[in-house]
Write an enzyme that holds these catalytic residues in place. Structure first.
Site, PDB file in Angstrom:
ATOM      1  N   CYS A 184       0.872  -1.176   0.000  1.00 56.94           N
ATOM      2  CA  CYS A 184       0.000   0.000   0.000  1.00 56.94           C
ATOM      3  C   CYS A 184       0.903   1.219   0.000  1.00 56.94           C
ATOM      4  O   CYS A 184       1.647   1.439   0.972  1.00 56.94           O
ATOM      5  CB  CYS A 184      -0.934   0.001   1.211  1.00 56.94           C
ATOM      6  SG  CYS A 184      -2.053   1.405   1.144  1.00 56.94           S
ATOM      7  N   HIS A 206      -8.783  -3.858  -7.329  1.00 59.20           N
ATOM      8  CA  HIS A 206      -8.744  -2.394  -7.466  1.00 59.20           C
ATOM      9  C   HIS A 206      -9.102  -2.015  -8.906  1.00 59.20           C
ATOM     10  O   HIS A 206      -8.552  -2.605  -9.846  1.00 59.20           O
ATOM     11  CB  HIS A 206      -7.340  -1.849  -7.188  1.00 59.20           C
ATOM     12  CG  HIS A 206      -6.885  -1.945  -5.763  1.00 59.20           C
ATOM     13  ND1 HIS A 206      -6.528  -3.138  -5.167  1.00 59.20           N
ATOM     14  CD2 HIS A 206      -6.710  -0.982  -4.825  1.00 59.20           C
ATOM     15  CE1 HIS A 206      -6.144  -2.901  -3.922  1.00 59.20           C
ATOM     16  NE2 HIS A 206      -6.246  -1.604  -3.671  1.00 59.20           N
ATOM     17  N   ASP A 224     -10.118   5.589  -3.026  1.00 63.36           N
ATOM     18  CA  ASP A 224      -8.869   6.127  -2.483  1.00 63.36           C
ATOM     19  C   ASP A 224      -8.873   7.649  -2.599  1.00 63.36           C
ATOM     20  O   ASP A 224      -9.037   8.193  -3.691  1.00 63.36           O
ATOM     21  CB  ASP A 224      -7.692   5.525  -3.283  1.00 63.36           C
ATOM     22  CG  ASP A 224      -6.371   5.687  -2.549  1.00 63.36           C
ATOM     23  OD1 ASP A 224      -6.245   6.643  -1.752  1.00 63.36           O
ATOM     24  OD2 ASP A 224      -5.475   4.867  -2.781  1.00 63.36           O
ATOM     25  N   CYS A 275      -3.332   6.865  -4.989  1.00 62.53           N
ATOM     26  CA  CYS A 275      -3.077   5.426  -4.870  1.00 62.53           C
ATOM     27  C   CYS A 275      -1.653   5.089  -5.331  1.00 62.53           C
ATOM     28  O   CYS A 275      -1.364   5.057  -6.537  1.00 62.53           O
ATOM     29  CB  CYS A 275      -4.096   4.603  -5.660  1.00 62.53           C
ATOM     30  SG  CYS A 275      -4.021   2.856  -5.241  1.00 62.53           S
TER      31      CYS A 275
HETATM   32  O1  PYC Z   1      -1.761   3.827  -1.945  1.00 66.36           O
HETATM   33  O2  PYC Z   1      -1.389   1.828  -2.764  1.00 66.36           O
HETATM   34  C1  PYC Z   1      -2.102   2.645  -2.208  1.00 66.36           C
HETATM   35  C2  PYC Z   1      -3.467   2.249  -1.786  1.00 66.36           C
HETATM   36  C3  PYC Z   1      -4.103   1.063  -2.044  1.00 66.36           C
HETATM   37  C4  PYC Z   1      -5.355   1.142  -1.440  1.00 66.36           C
HETATM   38  C5  PYC Z   1      -5.453   2.351  -0.814  1.00 66.36           C
HETATM   39  N1  PYC Z   1      -4.285   3.013  -1.033  1.00 66.36           N
END
Ligand code: PYC
Length: 308
Positions: A85, A205, A230, A234
């Site tokens: 993440c 996702h 998000d 992300c």
């Molecule tokens: O920043 O990789 C990321 C992420 C995944 C789900 C929420 N944030």
């Protein structure tokens, strides 16, 4: 349970610093799987309402198997683990600094999908070098009953993504509920049609792209596992985006790509070539927002969170 909360580009992270479950020993990926098989109430208790909400990503600290790492970490949300993440890695670095556990400079964190390296540039500015990202499938088309034909690429950036320029709904903050419904419909259609990541991996996702509202190169909307979106651009999704751009010959090594989120926050990204894909670096800002002791009374009917 003691937690420290932060947000990275608007997206919240809750680091569990005390009172998490004992996951035993062994490789981090095995310990991460035990989080849901042996402790199914832990994630929802920690993150769901009434103690949290479904956009929060948890970061459970655990001893690393690799002694060169400052910590091991398992990322999870209200419904599942995340492999890596990006926003929570940046948030974790800011939290560990806040706790006095790391100094400014370079540190390694072990995740279930590999080691990531963070460079803490200041107490709240972090550059995180992700695990290898790559494009798996190009120009996949799926029939989505609610939307018609939708095309996009399947790529990995530490999690599995379907990335599409489907533009039926403008990427405006005011259109959040339509964007959420549309991306859930796309995810369901991919699953029904057996479209997966490598080795049958579930694509959890969904990422839509459009023109930036500010000075960035692109704007996105990202649906996370479950139904939350998000708030940040992300980190793993932006890494997957870079892998697709690179596979199409559209971005040179070390060239900066600025990715804007649905709330207008940004990450600066660059890459160097990897073994088969790319190693993306994600730079963004995180701020510590609270230090909390979560209490769980045995009499509380919502002890383990409010769930569907
Ligand atoms: O920043 O990789 C990321 C992420 C995944 C789900 C929420 N944030």
């Amino acid at each position: 349970m003691r937690v420290i909360d932060s947000h990275t580009a608007g997206e919240p992270t809750r680091v569990v610093i005390e009172g998490g479950p004992d996951l035993g020993t062994g490789p981090l990926a095995i310990r991460a799987a035990r989080l849901w098989t042996d402790h199914p109430d832990f994630g929802p208790s920690t993150l769901c309402e009434p103690r949290g909400h479904d956009a929060i990503v948890g970061a459970l600290l655990t001893p690393p198997s690799d002694p060169s790492c400052a910590t091991g970490v398992i990322f999870f949300n209200t419904v599942a683990n995340l492999g890596m993440c990006g926003h929570a890695t940046i948030g974790l670095a800011a939290v560990l600094y806040h706790m006095g556990r790391i100094t400014l400079g370079v540190h390694r964190f072990e995740t279930p999908v590999g080691v990531v390296e963070v460079d803490l540039l200041s107490p709240d500015r972090v550059r995180a070098k992700n695990v290898e990202s790559f494009r798996h499938l190009k120009d996949v088309t799926v029939e989505v009953p609610e939307l018609g034909r939708v095309s996009g690429d399947v790529a990995y950036g530490g999690n599995w993504f379907f990335l599409s320029k489907h533009d039926a709904i403008p990427l405006d903050f005011a259109r959040l509920s339509e964007l959420t419904s549309a991306t859930i419909a796309i995810r369901n259609a991919l699953e029904r049609n057996g479209i997966t990541g490598a080795g049958g991996a579930y694509i959890d996702h969904i990422e839509l792209f459009g023109p930036a509202h500010g000075q960035a190169d692109s704007r996105n909307f990202v649906l996370c596992p479950g139904g939350a979106y998000d708030r940040s651009p992300c980190g793993t999704g932006s890494s997957a985006k870079l892998a697709c751009l690179v596979a199409d010959g559209m971005l040179a090594p070390n060239e900066t790509w600025v990715q804007e989120s649905i709330i207008g926050s940004t990450y600066d990204l660059t890459y160097v070539p990897g073994n088969t894909g790319i190693i993306a670096t994600i730079e963004g800002a995180a701020y510590v927002t609270s230090e909390t002791t979560l209490l769980f009374s045995n009499d509380d009917p919502y002890r383990t969170g409010i769930r569907a």
